[in-house]
Motif scaffolding. Structure first.
Motif, PDB file in Angstrom:
ATOM      1  N   ASP A 349     -28.693   0.312  -6.028  1.00  0.00           N
ATOM      2  CA  ASP A 349     -29.755   0.985  -6.794  1.00  0.00           C
ATOM      3  C   ASP A 349     -29.815   2.483  -6.533  1.00  0.00           C
ATOM      4  N   THR A 350     -29.430   2.917  -5.340  1.00  0.00           N
ATOM      5  CA  THR A 350     -29.634   4.309  -4.941  1.00  0.00           C
ATOM      6  C   THR A 350     -28.316   4.986  -4.584  1.00  0.00           C
ATOM      7  N   GLU A 351     -28.392   6.294  -4.412  1.00  0.00           N
ATOM      8  CA  GLU A 351     -27.222   7.057  -3.972  1.00  0.00           C
ATOM      9  C   GLU A 351     -26.738   6.567  -2.613  1.00  0.00           C
ATOM     10  N   GLU A 352     -27.687   6.230  -1.759  1.00  0.00           N
ATOM     11  CA  GLU A 352     -27.336   5.736  -0.434  1.00  0.00           C
ATOM     12  C   GLU A 352     -26.569   4.413  -0.533  1.00  0.00           C
ATOM     13  N   ASP A 353     -27.006   3.540  -1.449  1.00  0.00           N
ATOM     14  CA  ASP A 353     -26.297   2.271  -1.670  1.00  0.00           C
ATOM     15  C   ASP A 353     -24.868   2.529  -2.134  1.00  0.00           C
ATOM     16  N   ARG A 354     -24.734   3.472  -3.065  1.00  0.00           N
ATOM     17  CA  ARG A 354     -23.392   3.767  -3.590  1.00  0.00           C
ATOM     18  C   ARG A 354     -22.498   4.401  -2.533  1.00  0.00           C
ATOM     19  N   GLU A 355     -23.104   5.168  -1.626  1.00  0.00           N
ATOM     20  CA  GLU A 355     -22.335   5.733  -0.509  1.00  0.00           C
ATOM     21  C   GLU A 355     -21.735   4.629   0.361  1.00  0.00           C
ATOM     22  N   LYS A 356     -22.496   3.541   0.560  1.00  0.00           N
ATOM     23  CA  LYS A 356     -21.985   2.407   1.345  1.00  0.00           C
ATOM     24  C   LYS A 356     -20.792   1.765   0.642  1.00  0.00           C
ATOM     25  N   LEU A 357     -20.870   1.666  -0.694  1.00  0.00           N
ATOM     26  CA  LEU A 357     -19.751   1.120  -1.460  1.00  0.00           C
ATOM     27  C   LEU A 357     -18.522   2.012  -1.325  1.00  0.00           C
ATOM     28  N   ILE A 358     -18.737   3.323  -1.433  1.00  0.00           N
ATOM     29  CA  ILE A 358     -17.632   4.283  -1.315  1.00  0.00           C
ATOM     30  C   ILE A 358     -17.017   4.223   0.082  1.00  0.00           C
ATOM     31  N   ASP A 359     -17.876   4.127   1.096  1.00  0.00           N
ATOM     32  CA  ASP A 359     -17.385   4.055   2.484  1.00  0.00           C
ATOM     33  C   ASP A 359     -16.500   2.824   2.671  1.00  0.00           C
ATOM     34  N   PHE A 360     -16.939   1.682   2.113  1.00  0.00           N
ATOM     35  CA  PHE A 360     -16.119   0.476   2.235  1.00  0.00           C
ATOM     36  C   PHE A 360     -14.800   0.653   1.475  1.00  0.00           C
ATOM     37  N   GLY A 361     -14.861   1.229   0.276  1.00  0.00           N
ATOM     38  CA  GLY A 361     -13.646   1.470  -0.499  1.00  0.00           C
ATOM     39  C   GLY A 361     -12.663   2.359   0.233  1.00  0.00           C
ATOM     40  N   GLN A 362     -13.182   3.386   0.907  1.00  0.00           N
ATOM     41  CA  GLN A 362     -12.314   4.302   1.657  1.00  0.00           C
ATOM     42  C   GLN A 362     -11.629   3.580   2.811  1.00  0.00           C
ATOM     43  N   ARG A 363     -12.391   2.750   3.533  1.00  0.00           N
ATOM     44  CA  ARG A 363     -11.805   2.015   4.651  1.00  0.00           C
ATOM     45  C   ARG A 363     -10.760   1.012   4.161  1.00  0.00           C
ATOM     46  N   ALA A 364     -11.028   0.382   3.001  1.00  0.00           N
ATOM     47  CA  ALA A 364     -10.070  -0.583   2.440  1.00  0.00           C
ATOM     48  C   ALA A 364      -8.776   0.111   2.030  1.00  0.00           C
ATOM     49  N   ILE A 365      -8.893   1.284   1.399  1.00  0.00           N
ATOM     50  CA  ILE A 365      -7.697   2.030   0.978  1.00  0.00           C
ATOM     51  C   ILE A 365      -6.912   2.520   2.198  1.00  0.00           C
ATOM     52  N   ASP A 366      -7.610   3.024   3.200  1.00  0.00           N
ATOM     53  CA  ASP A 366      -6.934   3.497   4.415  1.00  0.00           C
ATOM     54  C   ASP A 366      -6.173   2.353   5.086  1.00  0.00           C
ATOM     55  N   PHE A 367      -6.815   1.184   5.172  1.00  0.00           N
ATOM     56  CA  PHE A 367      -6.163   0.033   5.799  1.00  0.00           C
ATOM     57  C   PHE A 367      -4.948  -0.410   4.974  1.00  0.00           C
ATOM     58  N   PHE A 368      -5.115  -0.397   3.640  1.00  0.00           N
ATOM     59  CA  PHE A 368      -4.009  -0.740   2.737  1.00  0.00           C
ATOM     60  C   PHE A 368      -2.848   0.238   2.933  1.00  0.00           C
ATOM     61  N   ALA A 369      -3.149   1.522   3.020  1.00  0.00           N
ATOM     62  CA  ALA A 369      -2.110   2.546   3.174  1.00  0.00           C
ATOM     63  C   ALA A 369      -1.327   2.366   4.477  1.00  0.00           C
ATOM     64  N   GLU A 370      -2.009   1.939   5.528  1.00  0.00           N
ATOM     65  CA  GLU A 370      -1.365   1.819   6.841  1.00  0.00           C
ATOM     66  C   GLU A 370      -0.663   0.484   7.045  1.00  0.00           C
ATOM     67  N   ASN A 371      -1.100  -0.576   6.351  1.00  0.00           N
ATOM     68  CA  ASN A 371      -0.618  -1.921   6.682  1.00  0.00           C
ATOM     69  C   ASN A 371       0.170  -2.631   5.588  1.00  0.00           C
ATOM     70  N   ALA A 372       0.087  -2.180   4.350  1.00  0.00           N
ATOM     71  CA  ALA A 372       0.810  -2.859   3.271  1.00  0.00           C
ATOM     72  C   ALA A 372       2.290  -2.484   3.296  1.00  0.00           C
ATOM     73  N   LEU A 373       3.120  -3.397   2.864  1.00  0.00           N
ATOM     74  CA  LEU A 373       4.538  -3.112   2.704  1.00  0.00           C
ATOM     75  C   LEU A 373       4.755  -2.379   1.383  1.00  0.00           C
ATOM     76  N   GLU A 374       5.907  -1.762   1.243  1.00  0.00           N
ATOM     77  CA  GLU A 374       6.203  -1.052  -0.007  1.00  0.00           C
ATOM     78  C   GLU A 374       6.175  -2.027  -1.184  1.00  0.00           C
ATOM     79  N   HIS A 375       5.539  -1.611  -2.252  1.00  0.00           N
ATOM     80  CA  HIS A 375       5.438  -2.401  -3.487  1.00  0.00           C
ATOM     81  C   HIS A 375       4.643  -3.690  -3.269  1.00  0.00           C
ATOM     82  N   GLU A 376       3.665  -3.646  -2.362  1.00  0.00           N
ATOM     83  CA  GLU A 376       2.830  -4.809  -2.080  1.00  0.00           C
ATOM     84  C   GLU A 376       1.387  -4.477  -2.442  1.00  0.00           C
ATOM     85  N   ARG A 377       0.743  -5.375  -3.189  1.00  0.00           N
ATOM     86  CA  ARG A 377      -0.647  -5.167  -3.573  1.00  0.00           C
ATOM     87  C   ARG A 377      -1.577  -5.626  -2.445  1.00  0.00           C
ATOM     88  N   THR A 378      -2.834  -5.247  -2.542  1.00  0.00           N
ATOM     89  CA  THR A 378      -3.813  -5.582  -1.508  1.00  0.00           C
ATOM     90  C   THR A 378      -3.910  -7.087  -1.292  1.00  0.00           C
TER      91      THR A 378
END
Length: 431
Positions: A349-378
């Protein structure tokens, strides 16, 4: 006036069916464009030989690492010159749409004018990644076209091993089933990850999609690495006047056959008025003077079927938010995967709520970047390393909503049972 059309007997046959054909549209464009005349010639050759004749390459615009899909012809004469020289290059520009895909007619006309001037005239609204696809331009015209599109306020979309263009449904702008502000969530995520869209640096693509309710009009659960699906966590809302109106038109047979019998978890029962159970999660709505629907909301899995059939009489609850799922994708290495629930409910509902979503998205992308194999989806990465390891890395507690399949054996260890029960109770009280 363009040059004479090539003979295209195979393409002509595609115009003979009962439905409109893309060939007719191409022939219309070919009246004024040598470019499209030769495009039809190359396409006819592909239908003859059952082979594709486009190859990739490197084409881009200043300041961007992706967003242009290069296509160069492989059909050559004996001397190495292109067989269809006017369509030797047929590049596609991916352009990000506005959240919810809202346009006015002036914008659409300007798009058409720009692409008539610099490209083939073919525009697709929209590709599976959500982009507006401006299809068919020469290398020289790619930058010119993008400059004019950019002047209108539109930006390049994602391509290659990058965060891709996000998609969101029309949602709260027009749909009464919407459970959160999809456009705001979409825009917040888009603005945060813009650099990851324009400069590919991941093992493979990563897609966000936003659907305002469990109908999932964006196919987010099947096609996105991170799906944000609107939901609610209180009781289904009811409207007795609309329920009686619906029942008067459709009758008991349809109520039983299309609502009660088709509920996947048997949430509904038809009962005589006066015999309805009472409870925090039990709600009801009368359909006539003698009978009512009893709804056991604890059993509801938010499939939306009943709400779609009895729209208005039944509606999403008031305590709205979103469920976040990870790992959806179409076929690639291990076949299609649907997203797995990782956050059963979060408010948006709020900007603060959306910040939590963005924070989770950033952590998911960072983990994907460090741990996925080439040409591998999440989703493939999660399958390989295990959901428990992914949840641990994301600092998420395991929840029953994340169960993918039931246990295959009946044996349960009870070490630390009391401590785990205490943790669950503390978590419930905190919520």
């Amino acid at each position: 006036m363009a040059k004479k059309l090539h003979d295209t007997p195979n393409l002509d046959q595609l115009e003979s069916g009962p439905w409109p054909s893309f060939v007719t549209g191409l022939k219309h464009l070919a009246k004024d464009k040598d470019y499209v005349v030769d495009l039809l010639g190359q396409l006819e050759e592909s239908y003859k030989t059952k082979k594709g004749y486009w190859k990739g390459g490197t084409v881009g615009v200043f300041g961007y690492g992706g967003g242009v899909i290069p296509r160069f012809t492989e059909l050559k004469n004996a001397d190495g010159t292109p067989k269809f020289k006017d369509a030797a290059e047929f590049h596609t520009l991916r352009v990000m749409p506005p959240p919810g895909m809202h346009y006015d007619t002036d914008t659409l006309r300007k798009f058409c004018d720009i692409w008539e001037k610099h490209g083939s005239g073919l525009i697709a609204f929209h590709g599976q990644s959500g982009d507006i696809m401006f299809q068919g331009a020469t290398t020289d015209n790619v930058q010119k076209a993008f400059d004019e599109i950019n002047e209108m306020g539109f930006d390049m979309g994602g391509a290659g091993p990058a965060v891709r263009t996000s998609m969101s449904c029309v949602g709260a702008a027009r749909c009464e089933q919407s459970c959160y502000d999809e456009a705001s969530a979409h825009r917040a995520v888009l603005n945060t990850f813009l650099d990851d869209i324009h400069r590919p640096s991941l093992p493979y693509k990563f897609k966000f999609k936003f659907s305002g309710c469990p109908n999932d009009c964006m196919n987010a659960i099947q096609r996105s690495d991170m799906a944000v699906i609107g939901t609610w966590r209180d009781n289904i809302r009811t409207d007795e006047a609309l329920a009686k109106k619906w029942f008067a038109k459709h009758g008991m047979d349809e109520l039983v056959n299309d609502i009660v019998a088709r509920c996947p978890t048997k949430t509904f029962q038809i009962k005589e008025i006066g015999k309805i159970k009472k409870g925090e999660h039990i709600s009801s709505v009368a359909v006539n003077d003698t009978h009512a629907i009893e709804i056991n909301n604890q059993d509801c899995v938010r499939c939306m079927h009943c709400i779609n059939v009895m729209t208005g009489a039944l509606a999403p609850g008031k305590d709205k938010g979103a469920t976040v799922l990870m790992g959806g994708k179409s076929h690639l290495k291990i076949g299609g995967l649907m997203g797995t629930v990782v956050i059963p409910f979060m408010k948006l509902d709020t900007e603060e709520d959306r910040e939590k979503l963005i924070d989770f998205g950033q952590r998911a992308i960072d983990f994907f970047a460090e741990n996925a194999l080439e040409h591998e989806r999440t989703g493939e990465m999660i399958e390989r390393i295990g959901l428990a390891n992914f949840l641990d890395a994301m600092e998420l507690d395991v929840d029953p909503a994340m169960v993918n399949s039931p246990r295959m054996n009946p044996y349960v260890r009870t070490d630390g049972w009391d401590e785990e029960v205490a943790k669950i109770k503390a978590k419930k009280q905190a919520a």
